[in-house]
Design a protein around this motif. Structure first.
Motif, PDB file in Angstrom:
ATOM      1  N   ILE A  39       7.323 -11.748 -32.557  1.00 29.31           N
ATOM      2  CA  ILE A  39       6.420 -11.832 -31.052  1.00 29.31           C
ATOM      3  C   ILE A  39       7.104 -10.588 -29.995  1.00 29.31           C
ATOM      4  CG2 ILE A  39       5.571 -13.622 -31.943  1.00 29.31           C
ATOM      5  CD1 ILE A  39       7.439 -14.792 -28.982  1.00 29.31           C
ATOM      6  N   GLY A  40       7.861 -10.261 -30.685  1.00 28.16           N
ATOM      7  CA  GLY A  40       9.006  -9.526 -29.622  1.00 28.16           C
ATOM      8  C   GLY A  40       9.468  -8.697 -29.830  1.00 28.16           C
ATOM      9  N   VAL A  61       4.315  -8.823 -35.412  1.00 27.84           N
ATOM     10  CA  VAL A  61       2.736  -9.199 -35.160  1.00 27.84           C
ATOM     11  C   VAL A  61       2.485  -8.735 -33.662  1.00 27.84           C
ATOM     12  CG1 VAL A  61       1.663 -11.086 -36.418  1.00 27.84           C
ATOM     13  CG2 VAL A  61       3.160 -11.887 -33.679  1.00 27.84           C
ATOM     14  N   THR A  62       3.634  -8.119 -33.141  1.00 23.52           N
ATOM     15  CA  THR A  62       3.510  -7.429 -31.781  1.00 23.52           C
ATOM     16  C   THR A  62       2.830  -5.999 -31.550  1.00 23.52           C
ATOM     17  OG1 THR A  62       5.531  -5.808 -32.545  1.00 23.52           O
ATOM     18  CG2 THR A  62       6.646  -7.826 -31.352  1.00 23.52           C
ATOM     19  N   GLY A  63       2.801  -5.750 -32.646  1.00 26.59           N
ATOM     20  CA  GLY A  63       1.311  -4.482 -33.357  1.00 26.59           C
ATOM     21  C   GLY A  63       0.275  -4.368 -33.404  1.00 26.59           C
ATOM     22  N   ASP A  64      -0.966  -3.495 -33.418  1.00 32.70           N
ATOM     23  CA  ASP A  64      -2.411  -4.111 -33.579  1.00 32.70           C
ATOM     24  C   ASP A  64      -2.558  -4.258 -35.229  1.00 32.70           C
ATOM     25  OD1 ASP A  64      -2.510  -2.524 -31.018  1.00 32.70           O
ATOM     26  OD2 ASP A  64      -3.310  -0.184 -32.282  1.00 32.70           O
ATOM     27  N   SER A  71      15.360  -8.392 -32.640  1.00 21.39           N
ATOM     28  CA  SER A  71      13.307  -9.602 -32.703  1.00 21.39           C
ATOM     29  C   SER A  71      13.735 -11.125 -31.787  1.00 21.39           C
ATOM     30  CB  SER A  71      12.862  -9.579 -34.584  1.00 21.39           C
ATOM     31  OG  SER A  71      13.032  -8.504 -35.172  1.00 21.39           O
ATOM     32  N   VAL A  72      12.442 -11.692 -31.676  1.00 20.68           N
ATOM     33  CA  VAL A  72      12.562 -12.428 -31.160  1.00 20.68           C
ATOM     34  C   VAL A  72      11.425 -13.312 -32.327  1.00 20.68           C
ATOM     35  CG1 VAL A  72      11.919 -14.218 -29.540  1.00 20.68           C
ATOM     36  CG2 VAL A  72      13.250 -12.170 -28.616  1.00 20.68           C
ATOM     37  N   VAL A  73      11.645 -14.554 -32.625  1.00 19.16           N
ATOM     38  CA  VAL A  73      10.548 -14.551 -33.957  1.00 19.16           C
ATOM     39  C   VAL A  73      10.452 -16.502 -34.268  1.00 19.16           C
ATOM     40  CG1 VAL A  73      11.021 -15.249 -36.589  1.00 19.16           C
ATOM     41  CG2 VAL A  73      12.459 -13.552 -34.970  1.00 19.16           C
TER      42      VAL A  73
END
Length: 287
Positions: A263-264, A223-226, A239-241
């Motif tokens: 998320i990032g 969900v880090t992009g548009d 990845s941070v999940v």
């Protein structure tokens, strides 16, 4: 001269592996051979090499991870040739077919009571086992901590300098034989009470927040992009999940279904030993 000796040793191990593979495949196709003493000796040799880390159920290659099905077959064949016996550890008693690993001091492994690992699991020097469990066929590489009440299932592959936090469940994938086991690559932080099963692959330096549950069918949504990007069975590197949910319609109405949210990304500059809290704070998640 030492280089030549090492090359010779590698060639010898390779040749032995080829011979063992052929023997194991023959036994797999004809179970009557299990009664043969030489067949049992070959199976036990595979388990011994797994225990030493000379063989692996799965291994990284230039083209990705390769599953050694014949090694899995040897693990499966090991069970019927073993007899139940009583194992005494001080005042404690077990009744099982599989012997426990021993000689941890020689292996350079710290083992806190009541950590248990079965023979046939490789545990590298520098590993710390808090009260936990490591099953046969697993591979735990150097510098990793298996924290309190964490479990590493049969054939799971755990990388270097990982932290499996308290209560983590890493599933084993012994069968089907062709299926890849759970793979946790190097420098991964797995938060408390996470569950990773069914051959999920967590790539290097990823961070899983507490209570993340990953199965082969779990939606992992970036969900880090548009726009959200959905994947399954693999957590990309760094990845941070965290746990999440999405709305799904059922005959009885709409309900929330668990998923995992990326998320990032863990920053390249961040120390690989960073705490889970630091990684989450960097991505504006309260802890």
């Amino acid at each position: 001269m030492p280089v030549l000796i090492r090359i010779f040793a590698i060639l010898l191990i390779y040749q032995t592996s080829i011979m063992l593979k052929e023997t194991i495949e023959n036994i797999w196709d004809d179970r009557e051979l299990l009664k043969n003493e030489e067949s049992q000796k070959a199976i036990r040799e595979v388990i011994h090499q797994l225990d030493l880390g000379q063989l692996r159920v799965a291994e990284p290659t230039a083209n990705g991870w390769k599953v050694n099905e014949w090694v899995k077959k040897a693990v499966v064949l090991y069970f019927p040739i073993q007899k139940m016996e009583t194992i005494e550890v001080g005042p404690f008693e077990f009744h099982d077919k599989m012997p426990l690993k021993r000689n941890y001091a020689e292996k350079g492994v710290r083992v806190v009571p009541h950590a248990v690992a079965r023979e046939g699991a490789y545990i590298a020097p520098g590993v710390i086992l808090m009260p936990s469990y490591v099953n046969i066929g697993a591979y735990v590489d150097s510098g990793t901590m298996v924290d309190t009440w964490a479990t590493v299932g049969s054939c799971a592959q755990i990388g270097k300098d990982d932290h499996l936090s308290g209560g983590v469940g890493i599933g084993g994938v012994l069968e089907p034989l062709q299926a890849a086991p759970v793979i946790i690559e190097d420098n991964v932080f797995v938060g408390s009470r996470c569950i990773v099963v069914e051959g999920v692959h967590v790539e290097k330096e990823a961070v899983l927040g507490a209570n993340v549950v990953l199965t082969a069918s779990t939606k992992i949504i970036d969900v880090t992009g548009d726009d959200p990007v959905e994947i399954k069975g693999r957590v990309p590197a760094r990845s941070v999940v965290i746990p999440g949910s999405y709305t799904k319609e059922f005959p009885a109405g709409e309900y929330q279904v668990p998923c995992a949210l990326i998320i990032g990304k863990r920053k390249e500059s961040t120390d690989k030993k960073t705490s889970l809290n630091d990684a989450l704070r960097e991505n504006n998640v309260s802890v």
